[in-house]
Design a protein around this motif. Sequence first.
Motif, short mmCIF file in Angstrom:
data_model
loop_
_atom_site.label_atom_id
_atom_site.label_comp_id
_atom_site.label_asym_id
_atom_site.label_seq_id
_atom_site.Cartn_x
_atom_site.Cartn_y
_atom_site.Cartn_z
N TYR A 1 -34.57 -58.99 6.20
CA TYR A 1 -33.33 -58.14 5.94
C TYR A 1 -32.30 -59.13 5.76
O TYR A 1 -32.06 -59.99 6.65
CB TYR A 1 -32.96 -57.33 7.16
N ASP B 1 -33.99 -53.52 -0.96
CA ASP B 1 -33.48 -54.53 0.01
C ASP B 1 -31.97 -54.09 0.44
O ASP B 1 -31.21 -53.90 -0.76
CB ASP B 1 -33.45 -55.87 -0.26
N LEU C 1 -35.61 -63.03 -1.91
CA LEU C 1 -36.10 -62.01 -0.82
C LEU C 1 -37.38 -61.83 -1.24
O LEU C 1 -38.42 -61.63 -0.32
CB LEU C 1 -35.55 -60.80 -0.67
N ASN D 1 -38.74 -56.18 6.20
CA ASN D 1 -38.31 -54.81 5.33
C ASN D 1 -39.64 -54.52 4.54
O ASN D 1 -39.96 -55.13 3.57
CB ASN D 1 -37.08 -55.27 4.44
#
Length: 618
Positions: free
Chosen positions: A252, A157, A224, A152
């Motif tokens: 993702y 996110d 993330l 990403n």
Amino acid sequence: MRFFLLLAVCLALPVGSQATPRPRKPINTLAELRDSIQKVMKREHIPGLMLVLATKDSVLIAEGLGLADIDRKTPVTDQHLFRMGSITKMFTTMGILKLVSQGKLKLDDPVSKIAPEVPIQNDWASTNPVRVVNLLEHTAGFDDMPFNKVYNHEATDPQGLAAVKVFEPALRCRWRPGERFSYSNPGYVVAGYLIEKLSGQPWHQFVTEQVMRPAGMTQSNLNLRPDQTGRYVQGYKWADGSFKKVPFLPIYGGSDGSLNASATDMARWIQFFLNDWQTQTGQWLPDSVLTEMETPHSTLAANAGLKAGYGLANYTGNLNGKYPYHGHNGGIDGFISVFGYNRELGVGYALSNNGSNPLASINKMVADFLTRQAPSPTLTAQPLDKQAVEPYLGQYRAGSPRNEILGFLERQLTGVSLRMDGDSLVLSRAFGNETRLIQTGPLTFRKANDNLPSIVLTVDAAGNRVISDQGNYFRHSSWLEAWGLRLLLLISFVFVGFSILAGIVWFIFTLQRSYAAPDAWLRLLPGLGALSLIAAVFALGNLVGNLTAGPDETLPATIIFAGTLVFAGCCVAAVYLLVRRWKFLQNGWLKAYLLVTILSSCYVAGLLFANGWIGIRF
């Protein structure tokens, strides 16, 4: 031929047997093991390594080797966080198992019953719905993530259902769910969403509280994006004689690969498994659930009696070693990781490197070290049941590609054959080595050097005879279907490649003899088309090898788009000119060459068009 070779690399096709490794001096002490590993790290350009070895009762090693950051010359410690990639799937699965224990779902529940909003396309929904177990064992038939959705590049996110919908095109069942294994990251994004929906918490919060903390993992996280602790190891790849930094980009969803773990925590994770999920505060889940996690449930191979394979995010590895291990591995740009354990022997290990390099040699070294004092196991075998095996002899074509976008090449080029040689059964790969199989049960087999059976002969729901080889699905076919299509494609590649050399010659002749424009183009178009296709293949290799590149770096994608279009356009134009100029061509050899070359190019172009590659956009 370059087109074939490069795409074969992308597919990781087995093209031959590996060289026999030289015998190694036995490693008997931890000091010798550490020294041997450091030599491999230097030889294979591995900057830093997490190294963890443990038994049920003690941690033998939980440390770092090499550098966490090359520029700052920061040594790796047992506190540094490595990106563990797909090892995350074990944590996600255990979150699901925790919800099962709470009565909030069952592994056999259809996903459509729990979350009808998840956009799954399934032509077999009435008889074979996608169940939770199919998500966890990669048997839903989903495609894997597309190349442009691996990372990403946005500032935020997507969460929950929005993360699932990023992969909506991949959530299409390509075959009957529960039939074949095909690794699919999007299936685990769906599993993470189920955790969120049923727990009422973000998936990472639920897994942290309900899985990681009970296991004693206090330093690791499922972020993330990196936080400000400064404990994250820098990822690298070796290119052009030096280390290149790999940016820390989020994926993702995260439930398929966002774990960041330290050596200290991975030691606790190993012992969590070796002690059958017993913790200081009690039993996390019954050890019978752990056994279920280690056991495949939903494939044809599992239904035919095969116990080794990919269970609930827990697969059987090291089959060619002294003893098998359960666990998982992980790969994310800049990092390769392995986690393995053997409850029977009470030993386990975890490895992770920050150099993007495979860990095969170090993995084998560590696995062998931990089993060096264990007695040699007794391997099961029985006489070959020739009558039962007879119907399964012959040719087989691959039928479970991980990436559907390259699946047409895998189906065309990859396959195996089965034959009897006296009292032995022999499995041969289309472009690789052959292996003698030893029967271990009704139509189950192990390879001659393996410690567990990993191959089964069975029949699918449509009545097709099938070989399942360590999760790979091969469907029985005729020799003509298997090798006819294979040879046709290879011969076509040869003529497409040869057209470049011929085009150079024709170009020189054109300059010297001043051919009429239609005749000159007729001779040059196949070579121009082939050059365009080769440019597209090189661009594809660049794109696949640099998935962390930003969306503004569009040159490889543009070349793929334009190159495939130009190749198809050259084929159409060449056919048109060949028809128009056929009667004016006097040389029979020239006519034969042009006919075969242009038809070969058109066959390749037609195959690419039928599989969505002409003018493809990434």
